[in-house]
Design a protein around this motif. Structure first.
Motif: not given
Length: 281
Positions: A38-46
């Motif tokens: 399963e593909a994973v999306t990781l969202t990072v605020a910067a």
């Protein structure tokens, strides 16, 4: 005849059961395969510079592991933390631990550090006054208005012999904790992103390197004085990957940390920022 009908019925039921069994098996295998790959999306605020730029260096590395890294850019020090707390993003990359801890205390958030990535020496930049030696009595110095970075700015001025700060105040120091101010310096407290835009309106400005870079300043050559990269401040003020408490061991987060703390990223930081950003791994 009855025996033949019974035999036909039994055979029909057996075939039906076998068919059901063969249908269920592939479904189970397909589910397991989907979960494993399963593909994973990781969202990072910067903030944009250097944090988003550094994150961009690991996008392909994470993609090879099935992780899609999405970087949301912000221009302030508040929204990235509330976004992590509220689950709008998975992590953020813009702050140091003292700021995060103060934010937690003030806002009731539950943020924790996962890893140290780099250090940005804070610098003193000229404005209406060109050098520290020419600083007049009553000069105005612009400093960040958030508690930890303001204290950091005051301690940098103290290191230059311009003021003395109450030792007991530590990282909570404000202008009220100045015990000696022979030049009667005045302080203008501003939002950190505003500091590069107002350098010509004050005698000196004390600016975080990320905002100095965004404002077209070169911390390595334009700053009149900077924090020592080898000092205790480097460890204290190292920029971190922060997540909401409980997510520290998330596999995608750990993959992000490993990718960021690589030789390739170290080389990128050293070559790109020339001492304005210092790797801490």
């Amino acid at each position: 005849m009855k025996k033949i009908l019974s035999l036909i019925l039994a055979l029909t039921m057996a075939v039906g059961l076998a068919a059901c069994g063969s249908a269920e098996a592939p479904a189970e295998e397909t589910t397991e395969g989907t979960e494993a790959g399963e593909a994973v999306t990781l969202t990072v605020a910067a903030t944009a510079t250097p944090h988003a730029e550094i994150l961009a260096q690991v996008v392909d590395v994470l993609a090879e592991q099935g992780i899609t890294l999405v970087v949301d850019e912000y221009n302030d020090y508040v929204t990235p933390n509330t976004a992590v707390e509220e689950g709008e993003v998975d992590a953020n990359f813009f702050q140091h631990t003292p700021y995060m801890e103060q934010f937690n205390a003030d806002k009731g958030t539950h943020l924790v550090s996962v890893a140290k990535i780099h250090y940005e020496p804070m610098g003193i930049y000229p404005g209406m006054t060109a050098s520290l030696e020419e600083l007049p009595d009553g000069a105005t110095i612009a400093v960040p208005n958030d508690p930890t970075n303001e204290a950091r700015a005051l301690l940098l001025l103290e290191a230059q012999g311009l003021i003395e700060v109450d030792d007991a105040a530590g990282l909570n120091a404000t202008p009220n904790d100045i015990t000696s101010n022979p030049k009667n310096l005045q302080f203008k407290e501003l939002e950190a992103p505003m500091l590069p835009q107002t350098v010509e309106e004050v005698d000196l400005s004390i600016i975080n390197s990320n905002y100095a870079l965004q404002g077209g300043l070169n911390p390595a050559t334009d700053a009149l004085a900077s924090e020592d990269p080898d000092s205790d401040a480097a460890q204290t003020y190292a920029n971190i990957i922060a997540v909401k408490e409980g997510n520290e061991n998330n596999e995608a987060i750990q993959a992000l940390v490993k990718a960021l703390q690589s030789d390739a990223v170290r080389e990128y930081i050293n070559e790109t920022y020339s001492g304005a950003v210092v790797p801490m791994f």
